[in-house]
Design an enzyme around this catalytic site. Sequence first.
Site, PDB file in Angstrom:
ATOM      1  N   ILE A  14       0.658  -1.093   0.077  1.00 14.15           N
ATOM      2  CA  ILE A  14       0.382  -0.302  -0.251  1.00 14.15           C
ATOM      3  C   ILE A  14       1.055   1.205  -0.022  1.00 14.15           C
ATOM      4  CG2 ILE A  14      -0.406   0.044   2.850  1.00 14.15           C
ATOM      5  CD1 ILE A  14      -3.090   0.083  -0.645  1.00 14.15           C
ATOM      6  N   SER A  36      11.183   0.945   7.221  1.00 16.12           N
ATOM      7  CA  SER A  36      11.261  -0.654   7.072  1.00 16.12           C
ATOM      8  C   SER A  36      11.851  -1.536   7.368  1.00 16.12           C
ATOM      9  CB  SER A  36      10.296  -0.830   5.694  1.00 16.12           C
ATOM     10  OG  SER A  36       9.966  -1.942   5.096  1.00 16.12           O
ATOM     11  N   ARG A  37      11.325  -2.885   7.682  1.00 14.44           N
ATOM     12  CA  ARG A  37      12.298  -3.607   7.735  1.00 14.44           C
ATOM     13  C   ARG A  37      12.774  -4.629   6.425  1.00 14.44           C
ATOM     14  NH1 ARG A  37      13.513  -4.973  13.157  1.00 14.44           N
ATOM     15  NH2 ARG A  37      11.808  -4.202  14.453  1.00 14.44           N
ATOM     16  N   LYS A  90      -6.474   2.836   6.983  1.00 19.33           N
ATOM     17  CA  LYS A  90      -7.192   2.057   8.002  1.00 19.33           C
ATOM     18  C   LYS A  90      -6.695   1.127   8.082  1.00 19.33           C
ATOM     19  CE  LYS A  90      -8.116  -0.045   3.923  1.00 19.33           C
ATOM     20  NZ  LYS A  90      -9.016  -1.921   4.079  1.00 19.33           N
ATOM     21  N   ASP A 168     -11.690  -5.763   5.884  1.00 19.86           N
ATOM     22  CA  ASP A 168     -10.582  -4.980   5.361  1.00 19.86           C
ATOM     23  C   ASP A 168     -10.552  -3.998   3.897  1.00 19.86           C
ATOM     24  OD1 ASP A 168      -7.569  -4.503   6.051  1.00 19.86           O
ATOM     25  OD2 ASP A 168      -7.864  -4.625   4.170  1.00 19.86           O
TER      26      ASP A 168
END
Length: 309
Positions: A14, A36-37, A90, A168
């Site tokens: 996303i 971010s990993r 969201k 979702d």
Amino acid sequence: MDTIRLAIVGYGKIARDQHHPAIDANPAYRLSAVASRNAAVPGVAHFETLEALLKEGPTVDAVALCTPAGVRTAQARLAMSHGKHVMLEKPPGATLAEIETLREDAARSGVTLFASWHSRHAHCVAPARRWLSTRKIQRVDIVWKEDVREWHPGQAWIWQPGGMGVFDPGINALSIATAILPRPFHLIDAQLQVPGNCQTPIAASLDFVDGLKVPIHAEFDFRQVGTPPIWEIHVETDDGRLTLEAGGSRMRVDGELREEGPDAEYAGLYERFAGLIGRGQSDVDVSPFRHVADALMLGYRHPVDDFTE
């Protein structure tokens, strides 16, 4: 504030497909860092965690949290304690109660907190709200169906507690419905289909009513295989039938096309976020999330076949 120096936290699908392009297209922002990993962005400062970014990274004014809902509240609290404005993807958190904690944190820290609902920024949501505001609504039917394997490939978290399953995408429909309908509504029945190897539903049938007992029915399904997704809301009124198609980007009245626009939902989100920051305000509307929580609390669970990717 001049250019908003922004960090993305959680650079998954996303963030890559929607957040990053919207940020690049808006001159109010500069993408200054990514935490971010599993992913980095060429030419942008990268850190494995938000903690490392806040401790070692360049100065940022705001963060967009694109991580799973289960970890988002702790990250939001950390960012706000460092004076950063926060956008929440969201749903805004894993529970309704924790959002109240975040709301208090934002007020105490004097920062903007934005619980974002991208579908509310679809092109025809505002025109639909205006059209409905002068009509008597008689019935609402929501149909939101897609193939989970296409839209959430490999995302095992969606089937775990907090992942919401079919809610979702279904929460997108509820975010539009709560934006366009003139009165609040509440759940009276929920039938949930739950695979034997999952904790969250793969399909749901919901019935609501508003204060005038107008019926509102919703069908959500993750098993729309081999055909295009259906993201539609139909509203029967005393002056014709309004239909929102393609997730709110197309509007018809009695079948006649009235308006159609491009997919610019995330552009609208970032325009809204910049405006809130500029005015020193927050926007933390949890009404779509509340309807999902009600469905998960009141819903009758029907076991169905196990889900396999």
